[in-house]
Design an enzyme around this catalytic site. Structure first.
Site, PDB file in Angstrom:
ATOM      1  N   LYS A  36       0.843  -1.204   0.000  1.00  0.00           N
ATOM      2  CA  LYS A  36       0.000   0.000   0.000  1.00  0.00           C
ATOM      3  C   LYS A  36       0.880   1.257   0.000  1.00  0.00           C
ATOM      4  CE  LYS A  36      -0.250   0.087   5.018  1.00  0.00           C
ATOM      5  NZ  LYS A  36      -0.742  -0.794   6.101  1.00  0.00           N
ATOM      6  N   TYR A 266      18.975  29.344  10.519  1.00  0.00           N
ATOM      7  CA  TYR A 266      17.921  30.157  11.144  1.00  0.00           C
ATOM      8  C   TYR A 266      17.879  30.002  12.668  1.00  0.00           C
ATOM      9  CZ  TYR A 266      15.905  30.610   6.448  1.00  0.00           C
ATOM     10  OH  TYR A 266      15.694  30.877   5.124  1.00  0.00           O
TER      11      TYR A 266
HETATM   12  C1  LIG Z   1      -0.138  -1.954   6.589  1.00  0.00           C
HETATM   13  C2  LIG Z   1      -0.871  -3.181   6.908  1.00  0.00           C
HETATM   14  C3  LIG Z   1      -0.209  -4.401   7.096  1.00  0.00           C
HETATM   15  C4  LIG Z   1       1.294  -4.536   7.150  1.00  0.00           C
HETATM   16  O1  LIG Z   1       1.745  -4.151   8.433  1.00  0.00           O
HETATM   17  P1  LIG Z   1       3.316  -4.053   8.776  1.00  0.00           P
HETATM   18  O2  LIG Z   1       3.344  -3.644  10.188  1.00  0.00           O
HETATM   19  O3  LIG Z   1       3.878  -3.015   7.865  1.00  0.00           O
HETATM   20  O4  LIG Z   1       3.893  -5.391   8.512  1.00  0.00           O
HETATM   21  C5  LIG Z   1      -0.985  -5.533   7.280  1.00  0.00           C
HETATM   22  N1  LIG Z   1      -2.333  -5.452   7.280  1.00  0.00           N
HETATM   23  C6  LIG Z   1      -2.998  -4.298   7.119  1.00  0.00           C
HETATM   24  C7  LIG Z   1      -4.477  -4.276   7.152  1.00  0.00           C
HETATM   25  C8  LIG Z   1      -2.295  -3.127   6.944  1.00  0.00           C
HETATM   26  O5  LIG Z   1      -2.948  -1.972   6.786  1.00  0.00           O
END
Ligand SMILES: *Cc1c(COP(=O)(O)O)cnc(C)c1O
Length: 372
Positions: A36, A266
């Protein structure tokens, strides 16, 4: 991003990412890579195609939009959309492109049923339950009503039963056990009704620390990108061998001497305690290199660690190179990774940044990327 104004370069090593995928294949029977948010900033399509070449038959993306991009890559296998249908067009796309949505409310279920019936197409889906994360998901007590809708439809085909762990990377969290119990209660309900649903609960940390939560399908994310969920804990060895596939470098623009007592950048938050040789590096918060790294971050030049002096600016930082002889403008400063033994680990950068490696990857990955 419409214009590449950035001087920094993000390099993605697909071989290293593939090795991380194989690492999970060795430890779990059926890991579905989570890619994702543009594969956590590493690039959805290149990452997916690399894993597919190494044997991945299914992927989990975030939005339906991402699922369509992967389908058109092309990828013919299973694509799960973790955020499910959100916009009206998502429902059409799910049917047209055979995407498996996470479904977490009755509205989605009914709309999918209606459209599938109209088009006379079966739609495979994942029933997403809330077992403690309290974001998305049906509640266990919704099961009877879901069952009614599914029994009344010949088009809805639930194939996965899914939930997500809130604290798999928190050592000895009793919450993991609570979620497990709720999840297994829901699984038992569906089994009793004669449904064979593939159960999926474990993320990266869950896969590494809880073999009893592997069930039929696992969902590794962060580990694929080389971050060890147990870095710095006594379970660190569980993720030993994972290696970051992202490195980020920015060019040195200019060198000069900062005289003892002179301030830099800054707000004059850093004053030289003695004469220092400093390098101005072409990266800043406009490249998602956080301003929180002011006076806290380190970069790696010629395999030596150099501290960030003063505030991070929009497109520049100043680093101390007094201990690195022979540096010249045009050479690279590594913000993440690096070619030598002193490369910067994502966990280190995340700590200076006061965040987690997930955010470091997602933010730096929004810059121009090249693949090796
Ligand atoms: C992002 C996600 C994962 C993966 O989790 P990690 O901690 O990155 O391994 C698994 N399941 C769902 C529903 C997620 O949103």
């Amino acid at each position: 991003m419409s214009i590449w104004y950035n001087l920094l370069q993000v390099e993605i090593d697909l071989k290293k990412l593939t090795r991380n995928y194989l690492f999970f294949k060795k430890r779990a029977l059926n890991p579905i890579p989570v890619i994702k948010a543009d594969a956590y900033g590493h690039g959805l399509v290149p990452v997916a195609l690399s894993f597919a070449r190494a044997g991945a038959k299914a992927f989990a993306v975030g939005s339906v939009e991402e699922a369509v991009v992967l389908r058109l890559a092309p990828f013919e296998g299973e694509i799960i959309s973790l955020l499910g249908p959100v916009f009206p067009r998502d429902y059409e796309l799910i049917l047209e492109e055979q995407i498996i949505p996470f479904v977490y409310n009755f509205e989605q279920l009914l709309r999918l049923q209606e459209l599938a019936a109209r088009e006379k197409k079966q739609v495979a889906l994942a029933l997403k339950y809330d077992t403690g994360m309290a974001r998305l998901g049906f509640k266990p007590e919704d099961s009877e009503k879901i069952l009614e809708i599914i029994r009344a439809s010949q088009w809805l085909k639930p194939i996965y039963l899914a939930s997500h762990l809130a604290s798999a990377d928190v050592l000895e969290s009793s919450f993991v056990r609570e979620q497990k119990n709720i999840f297994e209660g829901v699984a038992e309900f569906w089994q009793k009704q004669g449904f064979y649903l593939q159960k999926t609960l474990a993320n990266s940390a869950g896969i590494l620390a809880y073999p009893e939560l592997h069930y039929e399908v696992q969902r590794p994310g962060i580990g694929l990108y080389g971050s060890n969920p147990f870095y710095g804990t006594r379970l660190e060895s569980l993720g030993e061998g994972l290696e970051s596939g992202m490195s980020v470098k920015a060019p040195i623009l200019h060198l000069h001497t900062l005289k003892k007592g002179q301030s830099v950048s800054y707000g004059q938050t850093f004053v030289a305690p003695r004469d220092l040789t400093v390098a101005v590096v072409g990266v800043g918060y406009a490249d998602n290199y956080s301003r929180r790294l002011s006076n806290r971050g380190w970069v790696c030049i010629k395999d030596k660690r150099c501290p960030v002096l003063g505030r991070v600016c929009m497109q520049m930082i100043v680093v101390d190179i007094s201990n690195v002889p022979g540096v010249e403008p045009g050479e690279w400063a590594y913000l993440l990774g690096g070619p030598g033994r002193n490369k910067i680990l994502p966990e280190e950068l995340a700590k200076w940044w006061q965040t987690i490696t997930y955010e470091v990857f997602c933010l730096l990955g929004q810059n121009p990327r090249t693949y090796v």
